[in-house]
Motif scaffolding. Structure first.
Motif, PDB file in Angstrom:
ATOM      1  N   SER A   1       0.840  -1.193   0.000  1.00  0.00           N
ATOM      2  CA  SER A   1       0.000   0.000   0.000  1.00  0.00           C
ATOM      3  C   SER A   1       0.879   1.248   0.000  1.00  0.00           C
ATOM      4  CB  SER A   1      -0.917   0.026   1.228  1.00  0.00           C
ATOM      5  OG  SER A   1      -1.781  -1.092   1.224  1.00  0.00           O
ATOM      6  N   PRO A   2       0.490   2.287  -0.764  1.00  0.00           N
ATOM      7  CA  PRO A   2       1.294   3.513  -0.830  1.00  0.00           C
ATOM      8  C   PRO A   2       1.230   4.317   0.459  1.00  0.00           C
ATOM      9  CG  PRO A   2      -0.747   3.789  -2.061  1.00  0.00           C
ATOM     10  CD  PRO A   2      -0.699   2.352  -1.640  1.00  0.00           C
ATOM     11  N   VAL A   3       2.338   4.947   0.813  1.00  0.00           N
ATOM     12  CA  VAL A   3       2.420   5.843   1.969  1.00  0.00           C
ATOM     13  C   VAL A   3       2.624   7.255   1.430  1.00  0.00           C
ATOM     14  CG1 VAL A   3       3.681   6.446   4.055  1.00  0.00           C
ATOM     15  CG2 VAL A   3       3.399   4.042   3.417  1.00  0.00           C
ATOM     16  N   LEU A   4       1.773   8.187   1.861  1.00  0.00           N
ATOM     17  CA  LEU A   4       1.810   9.558   1.355  1.00  0.00           C
ATOM     18  C   LEU A   4       2.303  10.509   2.430  1.00  0.00           C
ATOM     19  CD1 LEU A   4      -1.675   9.621  -0.455  1.00  0.00           C
ATOM     20  CD2 LEU A   4       0.524   8.861  -1.370  1.00  0.00           C
ATOM     21  N   ASP A   5       2.939  11.618   1.988  1.00  0.00           N
ATOM     22  CA  ASP A   5       3.340  12.643   2.943  1.00  0.00           C
ATOM     23  C   ASP A   5       2.182  13.602   3.184  1.00  0.00           C
ATOM     24  OD1 ASP A   5       3.196  14.319   0.729  1.00  0.00           O
ATOM     25  OD2 ASP A   5       5.359  14.358   0.406  1.00  0.00           O
ATOM     26  N   THR A   6       2.399  14.644   3.963  1.00  0.00           N
ATOM     27  CA  THR A   6       1.317  15.569   4.324  1.00  0.00           C
ATOM     28  C   THR A   6       0.764  16.330   3.117  1.00  0.00           C
ATOM     29  OG1 THR A   6       2.996  17.240   4.867  1.00  0.00           O
ATOM     30  CG2 THR A   6       2.155  15.885   6.679  1.00  0.00           C
ATOM     31  N   ASP A   7       1.551  16.407   2.052  1.00  0.00           N
ATOM     32  CA  ASP A   7       1.100  17.098   0.841  1.00  0.00           C
ATOM     33  C   ASP A   7       0.476  16.152  -0.168  1.00  0.00           C
ATOM     34  OD1 ASP A   7       2.035  19.573   1.781  1.00  0.00           O
ATOM     35  OD2 ASP A   7       4.073  19.123   1.086  1.00  0.00           O
ATOM     36  N   GLY A   8       0.344  14.880   0.216  1.00  0.00           N
ATOM     37  CA  GLY A   8      -0.251  13.903  -0.696  1.00  0.00           C
ATOM     38  C   GLY A   8       0.735  13.274  -1.644  1.00  0.00           C
ATOM     39  N   GLY A   9       2.031  13.571  -1.474  1.00  0.00           N
ATOM     40  CA  GLY A   9       3.038  12.989  -2.346  1.00  0.00           C
ATOM     41  C   GLY A   9       3.387  11.570  -1.930  1.00  0.00           C
ATOM     42  N   LEU A  10       3.694  10.740  -2.923  1.00  0.00           N
ATOM     43  CA  LEU A  10       4.021   9.341  -2.665  1.00  0.00           C
ATOM     44  C   LEU A  10       5.435   9.244  -2.096  1.00  0.00           C
ATOM     45  CD1 LEU A  10       3.150   6.384  -2.916  1.00  0.00           C
ATOM     46  CD2 LEU A  10       4.034   6.392  -5.253  1.00  0.00           C
ATOM     47  N   VAL A  11       5.572   8.603  -0.938  1.00  0.00           N
ATOM     48  CA  VAL A  11       6.859   8.507  -0.250  1.00  0.00           C
ATOM     49  C   VAL A  11       7.462   7.113  -0.392  1.00  0.00           C
ATOM     50  CG1 VAL A  11       8.042   8.713   1.972  1.00  0.00           C
ATOM     51  CG2 VAL A  11       6.156  10.260   1.408  1.00  0.00           C
ATOM     52  N   GLU A  12       6.691   6.091  -0.054  1.00  0.00           N
ATOM     53  CA  GLU A  12       7.188   4.721  -0.055  1.00  0.00           C
ATOM     54  C   GLU A  12       5.995   3.772  -0.030  1.00  0.00           C
ATOM     55  OE1 GLU A  12       9.545   4.897   3.449  1.00  0.00           O
ATOM     56  OE2 GLU A  12       7.848   4.547   4.819  1.00  0.00           O
ATOM     57  N   TYR A  13       6.301   2.481   0.045  1.00  0.00           N
ATOM     58  CA  TYR A  13       5.273   1.449   0.123  1.00  0.00           C
ATOM     59  C   TYR A  13       5.507   0.582   1.354  1.00  0.00           C
ATOM     60  CZ  TYR A  13       3.013   2.115  -4.402  1.00  0.00           C
ATOM     61  OH  TYR A  13       2.273   2.612  -5.444  1.00  0.00           O
ATOM     62  N   VAL A  14       4.421   0.233   2.024  1.00  0.00           N
ATOM     63  CA  VAL A  14       4.460  -0.716   3.132  1.00  0.00           C
ATOM     64  C   VAL A  14       3.562  -1.884   2.750  1.00  0.00           C
ATOM     65  CG1 VAL A  14       3.875  -1.136   5.545  1.00  0.00           C
ATOM     66  CG2 VAL A  14       4.902   1.036   4.880  1.00  0.00           C
ATOM     67  N   GLY A  15       4.069  -3.088   2.950  1.00  0.00           N
ATOM     68  CA  GLY A  15       3.263  -4.222   2.524  1.00  0.00           C
ATOM     69  C   GLY A  15       3.609  -5.509   3.235  1.00  0.00           C
ATOM     70  N   THR A  16       3.009  -6.584   2.761  1.00  0.00           N
ATOM     71  CA  THR A  16       3.202  -7.914   3.333  1.00  0.00           C
ATOM     72  C   THR A  16       3.539  -8.905   2.228  1.00  0.00           C
ATOM     73  OG1 THR A  16       0.828  -8.410   3.122  1.00  0.00           O
ATOM     74  CG2 THR A  16       1.593  -7.525   5.241  1.00  0.00           C
ATOM     75  N   SER A  17       4.337  -9.898   2.589  1.00  0.00           N
ATOM     76  CA  SER A  17       4.623 -11.029   1.712  1.00  0.00           C
ATOM     77  C   SER A  17       4.291 -12.289   2.501  1.00  0.00           C
ATOM     78  CB  SER A  17       6.098 -11.035   1.295  1.00  0.00           C
ATOM     79  OG  SER A  17       6.425  -9.897   0.532  1.00  0.00           O
ATOM     80  N   ILE A  18       3.330 -13.046   2.020  1.00  0.00           N
ATOM     81  CA  ILE A  18       2.856 -14.230   2.740  1.00  0.00           C
ATOM     82  C   ILE A  18       3.138 -15.478   1.915  1.00  0.00           C
ATOM     83  CG2 ILE A  18       0.854 -15.370   3.768  1.00  0.00           C
ATOM     84  CD1 ILE A  18      -0.416 -12.610   4.058  1.00  0.00           C
ATOM     85  N   ASN A  19       3.784 -16.444   2.541  1.00  0.00           N
ATOM     86  CA  ASN A  19       4.093 -17.700   1.879  1.00  0.00           C
ATOM     87  C   ASN A  19       2.798 -18.499   1.704  1.00  0.00           C
ATOM     88  OD1 ASN A  19       4.905 -20.389   1.267  1.00  0.00           O
ATOM     89  ND2 ASN A  19       6.929 -19.955   2.108  1.00  0.00           N
ATOM     90  N   VAL A  20       2.386 -18.688   0.448  1.00  0.00           N
ATOM     91  CA  VAL A  20       1.140 -19.404   0.159  1.00  0.00           C
ATOM     92  C   VAL A  20       1.426 -20.664  -0.647  1.00  0.00           C
ATOM     93  CG1 VAL A  20      -0.321 -17.344   0.294  1.00  0.00           C
ATOM     94  CG2 VAL A  20       0.749 -17.944  -1.882  1.00  0.00           C
ATOM     95  N   HIS A  21       2.669 -21.141  -0.559  1.00  0.00           N
ATOM     96  CA  HIS A  21       3.062 -22.283  -1.391  1.00  0.00           C
ATOM     97  C   HIS A  21       2.224 -23.516  -1.080  1.00  0.00           C
ATOM     98  CE1 HIS A  21       5.742 -24.291  -4.155  1.00  0.00           C
ATOM     99  NE2 HIS A  21       5.908 -25.278  -3.273  1.00  0.00           N
ATOM    100  N   GLU A  22       2.111 -23.869   0.215  1.00  0.00           N
ATOM    101  CA  GLU A  22       1.331 -25.050   0.586  1.00  0.00           C
ATOM    102  C   GLU A  22      -0.127 -24.878   0.211  1.00  0.00           C
ATOM    103  OE1 GLU A  22       2.501 -27.853   1.594  1.00  0.00           O
ATOM    104  OE2 GLU A  22       4.564 -27.105   1.593  1.00  0.00           O
ATOM    105  N   ARG A  23      -0.639 -23.655   0.376  1.00  0.00           N
ATOM    106  CA  ARG A  23      -2.036 -23.399   0.000  1.00  0.00           C
ATOM    107  C   ARG A  23      -2.226 -23.618  -1.491  1.00  0.00           C
ATOM    108  NH1 ARG A  23      -4.064 -17.533  -1.154  1.00  0.00           N
ATOM    109  NH2 ARG A  23      -2.996 -18.186  -3.052  1.00  0.00           N
TER     110      ARG A  23
END
Length: 275
Positions: free
Chosen positions: A170-192
């Motif tokens: 998901s995108p992380v925005l600064d106070t002016d609405g500018g794109l700063v970075e991304y925070v996310g998850t990686s889930i191992n779904v191999h067995e699934r």
């Protein structure tokens, strides 16, 4: 008003004020209502004509909210780090070029890569060659437009084995609405994914047997209504499958047939032979 354990600190501060003319620290105070607050304490000495400390001017600022916010942030950061070290579920922060904001220990441990190898677009190296082009394109599109990044792809483990991961950012925005970075998850779904593939194969085999079986087969629900039947059963009944779906087996006049259906619904084997 000093909270327990802070008296000794106050004595040290008073000695420093007398000796150096200035001191600063933090105390916990107990208010009249019994609540504990944290105050920043800053003091400066006043000296007489002979150079002796004669008084001190003290400023106290309530910093309870700030300190507790810092503590909450620290606990949050600790939880983040604990979660990000999970072998099956990672939490990550990436710059817009895809590189990790900090050395991603779980990723490095899983892939066997060094921190400098994973910098920049190096994180794409362990992605399966067949998946790499679409992953790179999806990331560039998300980072360009500030949209979410969500897909599944295979990652090479440190021993060379590829496993499926479901990755969402998901995108992380600064106070002016500018794109700063991304925070996310990686889930191992191999067995699934392996289980789902086995289920699909099993379902395909079942469907083939169901459709091509030389005997009539039908399925009914807990209300004893037919939900599906195979072509052979429809042929035996000289009608179309669509005409049989929805039929209520309890409405049949043959009592033995109804008894067999009820036996099946109760968890037992039900059988009938006859017209």
């Amino acid at each position: 008003f000093l909270a327990a354990g802070h008296s000794e600190r106050l004595r040290d501060v008073l000695e420093r004020i007398a000796a150096s003319g200035r001191a600063g620290t933090e105390f916990e105070l107990v208010r009249a209502d019994g609540e504990t607050v944290i105050v920043a304490f800053d003091a400066r000495s006043g000296f007489d004509a002979g150079g002796q400390c004669c008084q001190a001017h003290c400023i106290l600022v309530d910093v309870t909210a700030q300190r507790r916010a810092v503590e909450d942030l620290q606990r949050s950061d600790d939880r983040y780090r604990a979660l990000s070290h999970s072998a099956s579920s990672w939490i990550w922060t990436r710059r817009l070029d895809g590189g990790f904001v900090a050395p991603f220990e779980s990723f490095l441990e899983y892939t066997g890569m060094a921190a400098d190898e994973a910098g920049g677009r190096g994180w794409l190296t362990p992605v399966h060659p067949s998946d790499r082009p679409r992953v790179a394109l999806a990331w560039e599109a998300a980072a360009t437009h500030g949209t979410t990044f969500s897909m599944e792809y295979r990652l090479r483990r440190h021993d060379g084995v590829y496993e499926w991961f479901s990755v969402h950012g998901s995108p992380v925005l600064d106070t002016d609405g500018g794109l700063v970075e991304y925070v996310g998850t990686s889930i191992n779904v191999h067995e699934r994914n392996l289980a789902l593939e086995a289920l699909r194969e099993s379902d395909q085999r079942h469907r083939a047997l169901f459709e091509q079986s030389p005997v009539g087969v039908f399925v009914f629900d807990c209300d004893a209504r037919v939900t599906e039947c195979n072509p052979e059963f429809a042929r035996m009944m000289k009608t179309e499958p669509a005409h049989l779906v929805g039929s209520g087996l309890r409405e049949m006049t043959e009592a033995d047939v109804v008894a067999a259906v009820e036996a099946a619904l109760s968890g037992e084997a039900g059988a009938f032979e006859g017209a």
